[in-house]
Enzyme design. Structure first.
Site, mmCIF file in Angstrom:
data_model
loop_
_atom_site.group_PDB
_atom_site.id
_atom_site.type_symbol
_atom_site.label_atom_id
_atom_site.label_comp_id
_atom_site.label_asym_id
_atom_site.label_seq_id
_atom_site.Cartn_x
_atom_site.Cartn_y
_atom_site.Cartn_z
ATOM 1 N N GLY A 1 -0.122 14.969 0.850
ATOM 2 C CA GLY A 1 -0.893 16.103 0.337
ATOM 3 C C GLY A 1 -0.800 16.207 -1.163
ATOM 4 O O GLY A 1 -0.421 15.275 -1.862
ATOM 5 N N SER B 1 4.738 11.217 -1.098
ATOM 6 C CA SER B 1 3.682 10.421 -1.716
ATOM 7 C C SER B 1 2.353 11.148 -1.546
ATOM 8 O O SER B 1 2.283 12.215 -0.934
ATOM 9 C CB SER B 1 3.608 9.039 -1.066
ATOM 10 O OG SER B 1 3.208 9.162 0.300
ATOM 11 N N LYS B 2 1.309 10.553 -2.076
ATOM 12 C CA LYS B 2 -0.007 11.211 -2.040
ATOM 13 C C LYS B 2 -0.489 11.483 -0.619
ATOM 14 O O LYS B 2 -1.222 12.433 -0.374
ATOM 15 C CB LYS B 2 -1.032 10.347 -2.788
ATOM 16 C CG LYS B 2 -0.822 10.336 -4.287
ATOM 17 C CD LYS B 2 -1.893 9.513 -4.998
ATOM 18 C CE LYS B 2 -1.683 9.531 -6.495
ATOM 19 N NZ LYS B 2 -2.696 8.718 -7.201
ATOM 20 N N ARG B 3 -0.061 10.657 0.310
ATOM 21 C CA ARG B 3 -0.552 10.868 1.681
ATOM 22 C C ARG B 3 0.019 12.136 2.314
ATOM 23 O O ARG B 3 -0.452 12.580 3.355
ATOM 24 C CB ARG B 3 -0.246 9.655 2.557
ATOM 25 C CG ARG B 3 1.218 9.406 2.809
ATOM 26 C CD ARG B 3 1.422 8.080 3.539
ATOM 27 N NE ARG B 3 2.820 7.731 3.674
ATOM 28 C CZ ARG B 3 3.619 8.166 4.636
ATOM 29 N NH1 ARG B 3 3.153 9.012 5.536
ATOM 30 N NH2 ARG B 3 4.877 7.794 4.700
#
Length: 462
Positions: A246, A242-244
């Site tokens: 990177g 996911s975006k967390r």
């Protein structure tokens, strides 16, 4: 004689080329190349409201940057709508589909009732066998597939093995919406057939779709493709990527200074292996790739490993090629002598770099305009004492006729010795005078690279 292998990559142009999508494209490309077949590209843009030209351009640019060339012009799914509707009518005529007049409110009631009773959220088949004369006047119908209500649907998958779905868990999916537009499920089946796709390599989040699509393929009496559903990519913590974790788009890794061959190599090793080999060239990947070596478990994305792999490719890329890539990456406008200077600098800096950003930061001293502007740390080293020493050194270097690393080194060492200093006393300040930085290649190499006149001019500027 078996049909030639045809694979496809079918991105939805509602955003960038996700790193997971890039791996799917790579696996399809490699398998087609390994088998001497065709690799096709289909843009699944039936969601006209969310599909954008910007996203289409980003996806195509990402694939081109990765070197995943397709063999025919891309097919745009929304342009095939007439063909999709034609197949829907064929299914209606054969009794494999029917008109459904359920309203959105009725469908919501079905979902709410199923949810409250703990049942799967599925259509209850209320229009499956009703006669046409019961159709509400003026209400446009959807077209639903008449799915088998008993038995099982078996998917034989090159990665997942044999996967069995109970047909009573699969409802009558919509093929054509009440506004007359075909759905994704119908479009995918028709396009894959018409494009001659023989092997369907995609994420295992589509495995449930495969059962539904296989039922539709069977009803049309078309041959099923060979399925290969590959596990999704997870983050280094084991959670779904996911975006967390990177950057997620291929364009982000390009902008981070990764080389396409490094990204290809890294993505290849995310879920596929060839013994203990880690560094795998494109030629080797094409020769070795097969579906059987794809693992069933999710692969973990590790940015540090990608950076280390990228560092390897930086080190092993020929200097002239690496210089051209760096110049393109930084969008530098250079004349031929400057380009040659950058190429000659590569051996001095590429061992110290993991990305093209690192490389640019290391090499920009060769293009710096005089007078060199030292960074804050470097400025502190340029005391009145060191400035005077550097000025005197410039005079001695002016007497060097044969401008080589050895002669430059012996002159600077001799100067330091005569001044009663160790080289470490003057070396850091000298490096700042030549590059503006405290961290840079060896000062003898720097001076040899930029030439006698530029070296002396930079020293005298101090």
């Amino acid at each position: 004689m078996s049909s030639p292998v045809v694979t496809r990559f079918a991105p939805s142009p509602t955003g960038f080329l996700h790193i997971g999508g890039a791996r799917t494209a790579l696996f399809n490309w490699l398998y087609a190349r390994n088998q001497g077949g065709k690799y096709l590209l289909r843009v699944e843009d039936t969601d006209r409201a969310r599909s954008t030209q910007e996203a289409i351009d980003a996806i195509l640019e990402g694939l081109i940057w990765l070197g995943l060339d397709w063999d025919e012009a891309p097919l745009f799914q929304h342009k095939q709508a007439e063909r999709h509707l034609e197949v829907a009518q064929t299914l209606l005529a054969a009794g494999h589909a029917y008109h459904c007049y359920a309203t959105p409110e009725e469908l919501q009631e079905m979902r709410d009732k199923a949810r409250s009773e703990g049942r799967p959220l599925k259509y209850d088949g209320r229009w499956r066998d009703r006669p046409a004369n019961e159709a509400p006047p003026g209400r446009p119908p959807a077209i639903r597939f008449r799915a088998p209500e008993s038995g099982v649907t078996v998917i034989r998958d090159s990665v997942q093995g044999e996967v069995t779905f109970s047909n009573d868990q699969l409802d009558d999916m919509i093929l054509v919406r009440s506004d007359g537009t075909p759905t994704y499920m119908l479009a995918v089946v028709v396009d894959d057939h018409d494009m001659g796709v023989t092997h369907l390599i995609r994420g295992d989040d589509h495995l449930n779709n495969a059962a539904r699509q296989a039922q539709l393929i069977d009803a049309l009496q078309w041959p099923r493709p060979q399925y290969a559903h590959i596990p999704l990519i997870h983050g280094d913590d084991g959670a779904k990527l996911s975006k967390r974790h990177g950057a997620l788009g291929v364009d982000a890794y390009r902008d981070m200074g990764m080389l396409p061959e490094a990204v290809r190599n890294y993505l290849l090793r995310l879920g596929w292996s060839h013994g203990d080999d880690e560094i795998i060239s494109t030629a080797q990947a094409i020769e070795w790739f097969n579906l059987e070596a794809i693992g069933k478990g999710p692969a973990r994305f590790d940015l540090a490993k990608l950076e280390n792999l990228n560092a390897h490719y930086l080190r092993t890329t020929p200097d002239a090629d690496l210089a051209k890539t760096l110049i393109w990456f930084k969008n530098w406008s250079l004349d031929p002598p400057q380009e040659q200077l950058v190429a000659r600098a590569m051996p001095l800096v590429k061992e110290r770099s993991k990305t093209l950003i690192d490389l640019a930061d290391q090499v920009d001293f060769v293009l710096a305009e005089r007078p060199i502007q030292p960074d804050d740390k470097g400025q502190n080293l340029l005391t009145p004492e060191t400035r005077a020493l550097i000025g005197n050194l410039a005079t001695e270097l002016g007497a060097v006729d044969d401008w080589t690393v050895d002669n430059i080194g012996s002159t600077i060492r001799g100067f330091a010795e005569n001044a009663g200093l160790k080289l470490g006393k003057i070396g850091p300040a000298l490096r700042v005078a030549l590059t503006g930085k405290t961290a840079a290649p060896g000062i003898f190499d720097i001076a040899a690279l930029i030439g006698k006149k530029e070296t002396i001019d930079r020293l005298r500027d101090i």
